[in-house]
Design a protein around this motif. Structure first.
Motif, short mmCIF file in Angstrom:
data_model
loop_
_atom_site.label_atom_id
_atom_site.label_comp_id
_atom_site.label_asym_id
_atom_site.label_seq_id
_atom_site.Cartn_x
_atom_site.Cartn_y
_atom_site.Cartn_z
N ASN A 9 0.85 -1.19 0.00
CA ASN A 9 0.00 0.00 0.00
C ASN A 9 0.89 1.24 0.00
O ASN A 9 1.54 1.55 0.99
CB ASN A 9 -0.93 0.01 1.21
N ASP A 31 -0.18 4.36 -0.59
CA ASP A 31 -0.92 5.58 -0.29
C ASP A 31 -1.21 5.71 1.20
O ASP A 31 -1.48 4.72 1.87
CB ASP A 31 -2.23 5.62 -1.07
N ILE A 86 6.57 0.82 -7.96
CA ILE A 86 6.40 -0.21 -6.93
C ILE A 86 7.45 -1.29 -7.11
O ILE A 86 8.10 -1.72 -6.17
CB ILE A 86 4.98 -0.81 -6.98
N THR A 142 -5.14 2.53 -15.31
CA THR A 142 -4.93 2.53 -13.86
C THR A 142 -6.12 1.88 -13.17
O THR A 142 -7.27 2.20 -13.47
CB THR A 142 -4.76 3.98 -13.35
N ASP A 173 2.44 3.16 -8.77
CA ASP A 173 1.30 3.72 -8.05
C ASP A 173 1.07 5.12 -8.61
O ASP A 173 1.97 5.97 -8.55
CB ASP A 173 1.59 3.78 -6.55
N THR A 205 -3.36 1.47 -3.11
CA THR A 205 -2.56 1.73 -4.30
C THR A 205 -3.44 1.86 -5.55
O THR A 205 -4.41 1.13 -5.72
CB THR A 205 -1.56 0.57 -4.48
N ASP A 206 -3.09 2.84 -6.41
CA ASP A 206 -3.73 3.04 -7.71
C ASP A 206 -2.72 2.58 -8.76
O ASP A 206 -1.86 3.36 -9.19
CB ASP A 206 -4.10 4.51 -7.93
N ALA A 207 -2.80 1.31 -9.16
CA ALA A 207 -1.73 0.67 -9.93
C ALA A 207 -1.94 0.75 -11.44
O ALA A 207 -3.05 0.64 -11.93
CB ALA A 207 -1.59 -0.78 -9.51
N ASP A 258 -0.32 8.74 -8.52
CA ASP A 258 -0.77 9.78 -7.61
C ASP A 258 -1.33 10.92 -8.44
O ASP A 258 -1.35 10.85 -9.67
CB ASP A 258 0.39 10.25 -6.72
#
Length: 134
Positions: free
Chosen positions: A9, A11, A83, A44, A74, A16-18, A76
């Motif tokens: 994780n 964030d 990662i 994403t 990730d 996570t926005d993978a 943002d």
């Protein structure tokens, strides 16, 4: 691109926005990319430590001596943090046009190693097809 699992994780709020970036070219340890590389990027998947893409991406290979590097990031608001990454030599693929599945362990980036709390290795699952253009 199928999925990833056990991502750390990255964030503070949420998960996570993978997304993945695929890089293909001739790569040598200690020297890096020889004559550059070709790349493509996935969509994403937001707020998941086990994202599922089910996405088809395509890159043209020049030879079976090339290396595919899959980097997981990730996303943002204004930037992306790596990662980890996995490598696959194209020589590992059959040349019969049949899909081959791989579950590749990610080599975590420094910041991701700090964020990782899982005892299970982070990985990315892909299904690859090598179609020679001959």
């Amino acid at each position: 691109l199928v999925s990833a699992s056990n991502l750390p994780n990255m964030d503070t709020f949420g998960k996570t926005d993978a997304f993945c970036e695929f890089q293909l070219g001739e790569f040598r340890d200690g020297q890096g990319w020889i004559d550059g590389f070709r790349k493509c990027r996935s969509k994403t998947v937001k707020n998941s430590l086990n994202p599922y893409w089910g996405e088809t991406l395509s890159l043209n290979a020049k030879s079976t001596h090339e290396v595919l590097i899959i980097k997981v990031f990730d996303q943002d608001l204004f930037s992306a943090t790596e990662i980890g990454q996995a490598r696959l030599q194209l020589t590992e693929l059959t040349h019969d046009g049949q899909p081959m599945g791989f579950d590749l362990t990610l080599q975590l980036a420094k910041q991701a190693r700090k964020a990782s709390v899982s005892s299970s290795a982070a990985s990315v699952a892909v299904q690859l097809i090598y179609n020679p253009l001959s």
